[in-house]
Enzyme design. Structure first.
Site, PDB file in Angstrom:
ATOM      1  CD  GLN A   1      -5.307  -3.739   0.586  1.00  0.00           C
ATOM      2  OE1 GLN A   1      -6.137  -3.819   1.494  1.00  0.00           O
ATOM      3  NE2 GLN A   1      -5.660  -3.905  -0.679  1.00  0.00           N
TER       4      GLN A   1
ATOM      5  CB  THR B   1      -2.333   1.345 -10.817  1.00  0.00           C
ATOM      6  OG1 THR B   1      -3.016   0.267 -10.156  1.00  0.00           O
ATOM      7  CG2 THR B   1      -1.562   0.809 -12.005  1.00  0.00           C
TER       8      THR B   1
ATOM      9  CG  HIS C   1     -10.718   1.728  -5.038  1.00  0.00           C
ATOM     10  ND1 HIS C   1     -10.882   0.365  -5.054  1.00  0.00           N
ATOM     11  CD2 HIS C   1      -9.517   1.968  -5.596  1.00  0.00           C
ATOM     12  CE1 HIS C   1      -9.811  -0.182  -5.614  1.00  0.00           C
ATOM     13  NE2 HIS C   1      -8.968   0.773  -5.945  1.00  0.00           N
TER      14      HIS C   1
ATOM     15  CB  THR D   1      -8.727  18.696 -16.191  1.00  0.00           C
ATOM     16  OG1 THR D   1      -8.332  19.482 -17.314  1.00  0.00           O
ATOM     17  CG2 THR D   1      -9.832  19.400 -15.421  1.00  0.00           C
TER      18      THR D   1
ATOM     19  CG  ASN E   1      -2.263  -6.772  -2.442  1.00  0.00           C
ATOM     20  OD1 ASN E   1      -1.053  -6.654  -2.255  1.00  0.00           O
ATOM     21  ND2 ASN E   1      -2.745  -7.366  -3.515  1.00  0.00           N
TER      22      ASN E   1
ATOM     23  CB  SER F   1      -5.988   3.801  -3.726  1.00  0.00           C
ATOM     24  OG  SER F   1      -6.971   3.706  -4.706  1.00  0.00           O
TER      25      SER F   1
ATOM     26  CB  CYS G   1      -4.686  -6.777  -9.604  1.00  0.00           C
ATOM     27  SG  CYS G   1      -5.207  -5.509  -8.465  1.00  0.00           S
TER      28      CYS G   1
HETATM   29  N1  PMP Z   1      -1.293  -1.498  -4.278  1.00  0.00           N
HETATM   30  C1  PMP Z   1      -2.003  -2.308  -3.486  1.00  0.00           C
HETATM   31  C2  PMP Z   1      -1.333  -2.937  -2.302  1.00  0.00           C
HETATM   32  C3  PMP Z   1      -3.342  -2.567  -3.761  1.00  0.00           C
HETATM   33  O1  PMP Z   1      -4.043  -3.392  -2.971  1.00  0.00           O
HETATM   34  C4  PMP Z   1      -3.936  -1.955  -4.895  1.00  0.00           C
HETATM   35  C5  PMP Z   1      -5.388  -2.221  -5.244  1.00  0.00           C
HETATM   36  N2  PMP Z   1      -5.705  -3.563  -5.376  1.00  0.00           N
HETATM   37  C6  PMP Z   1      -3.149  -1.109  -5.682  1.00  0.00           C
HETATM   38  C7  PMP Z   1      -1.832  -0.902  -5.350  1.00  0.00           C
HETATM   39  C8  PMP Z   1      -3.713  -0.424  -6.892  1.00  0.00           C
HETATM   40  O2  PMP Z   1      -4.573   0.589  -6.498  1.00  0.00           O
HETATM   41  P1  PMP Z   1      -5.612   1.255  -7.521  1.00  0.00           P
HETATM   42  O3  PMP Z   1      -6.749   0.291  -7.620  1.00  0.00           O
HETATM   43  O4  PMP Z   1      -6.009   2.541  -6.853  1.00  0.00           O
HETATM   44  O5  PMP Z   1      -4.916   1.476  -8.804  1.00  0.00           O
END
Ligand code: PMP
Length: 381
Positions: free
Chosen positions: A181, A74, A203, A241, A153, A201, A327
């Site tokens: 993704q 994000t 996670h 940091t 996504n 990202s 989201c």
């Molecule tokens: N872009 C896409 C295509 C995503 O799937 C996501 C996470 N759902 C994000 C951006 C946002 O990533 P983050 O959770 O690391 O902020």
């Protein structure tokens, strides 16, 4: 089996790999130094961060110095879009994106537009594929940036990124892609695809939450307006940091993804296709959303017409699924992606996303097929 809880939402989050957690642990305690400190403790953290940059850069074929750490994709998307627009701002500039981007791109576009920047939204085809020629048509002499996600996504569609990258290079326009993704799931080569900026990202690749990065092509000497001002960390692109444990975990997750991408892909693609075939063949009035061929190995999105997705999910309590993106489900908005690809209202309302991952077994797949078939039939009667 029926008491077992099945996780099938790997497009939303993945569990951190145990090797990732092990790699992170020392950086919370005995190796706690601030990477900016010029002493033994700081140097140890800084060396670990350099190693992580190398691990990540090897997965996308860039130089380690092209990796700027952020708090997640994000933030990376915010930094890429606002950073370019604010740094290179001139009157009448525009940016080009698509109707099916993640909210962290679309909401930034909305805010840029409110401050006077024109945003052009390219419409994808019925499978969610953005045609390179439509991107090309949208670019004009005032375009400074194109942002097209690598893979969606919600519906897993993989975009023709190499072709779009080529167009941007030819037109001399910066090219950003949100690769959250796709990164670690399918090969992404930033040089070959002419990508200038790329958001990733941890996670989504079995790493920790709250850590991501923006790839910035350093050979192009791109500058960005800093969005978080402070001590000038990360070459002045992003102050704060550095999150050493998160970064170490991200690097380890990228290294593991490099080594097992092919085998994960092979396993997941078989499971994905079994899910799709069974739903489409065994349940009437079911529709696959997105492309069958240009699709992430771990994504299935199906509309079970006549059954509202919220009702279906509440009848599938032991299976973790989603109605779309995690989201947007927080705000319960109908999917802008399904609307953009022309799905009918009833298909939008009945869409479910199935996300497959490393831990998904064939037994899980069979269970989910049987359970969903049973519940859809029950709810329709
Ligand atoms: N872009 C896409 C295509 C995503 O799937 C996501 C996470 N759902 C994000 C951006 C946002 O990533 P983050 O959770 O690391 O902020």
């Amino acid at each position: 089996m029926s008491d077992k809880f099945i996780y099938m939402d790997y497009n939303a989050a993945t569990p951190a790999d145990s090797e990732v957690v092990q790699a992170m642990l020392p950086y919370f305690s005995e190796k706690f130094g601030n990477a900016a400190s010029k002493h033994h403790f700081g140097n140890a953290a800084s060396a670990a961060i350099d190693h992580s940059r190398k691990q990540i850069s090897e997965l996308i074929h860039c130089s380690p110095k092209d990796i700027v750490f952020t708090s997640g994709a994000t933030e990376s998307n915010n930094l890429a879009l606002k950073g370019v627009v604010e740094y290179y701002y001139k009157e009448n500039i525009n940016i080009v994106t698509t109707e099916i981007e993640h909210s962290s791109v679309l909401d930034v576009c909305k805010s840029l537009n409110a401050s006077g920047v024109t945003v052009k939204y390219v419409k994808p085809d019925e499978y969610g594929i953005v045609r390179p020629e439509d991107v090309e048509k949208a670019i004009d002499g005032n375009t400074i940036l194109v942002s097209v996600m690598t893979a969606n996504n919600e519906i897993g569609t993989i975009q023709p990124i190499p072709e779009i990258g080529q167009i941007c290079k030819f037109k001399n326009v910066l090219f950003h892609t949100d690769a959250v993704q796709a990164f670690g799931k399918i090969p992404v080569d930033v040089n070959e695809y002419n990508i200038d900026l790329m958001s990733i990202s941890a996670h989504k690749i079995y790493g920790p939450k709250g850590i991501g990065a923006l790839y910035i092509n350093s050979s192009k000497k791109i500058r960005l307006a800093e969005q978080i001002n402070g001590g000038g960390h990360e070459q002045g692109f992003r102050s704060g940091t550095l999150n050493t444990p998160g970064i170490v975990g991200f690097g380890k997750a990228a290294e593991i993804a490099s080594s097992r991408m092919y085998s994960d892909f092979q396993k997941e693609i078989v499971q994905r296709d079994i899910l799709i075939e069974n739903f489409l063949n065994r349940i009437s009035f079911t529709y696959l959303n997105g492309s069958k061929e240009k699709r992430l190995p771990n994504n299935v999105n199906i509309s079970f017409e006549g059954v509202e997705s919220g009702v279906l999910l509440s009848n599938l309590k032991n299976i973790a699924l989603s109605t779309g993106s995690a989201c947007s489900s927080a705000t319960l908005q109908p999917s802008h992606v399904l609307k953009a690809i022309g799905k009918s209202e009833s298909q939008v309302k009945s869409a479910i996303r199935f996300g497959i991952g490393r831990e998904t077994t064939n037994e899980d797949i069979n269970y989910v097929i049987n359970k969903v078939t049973e519940v859809v039939n029950k709810l329709r009667n």
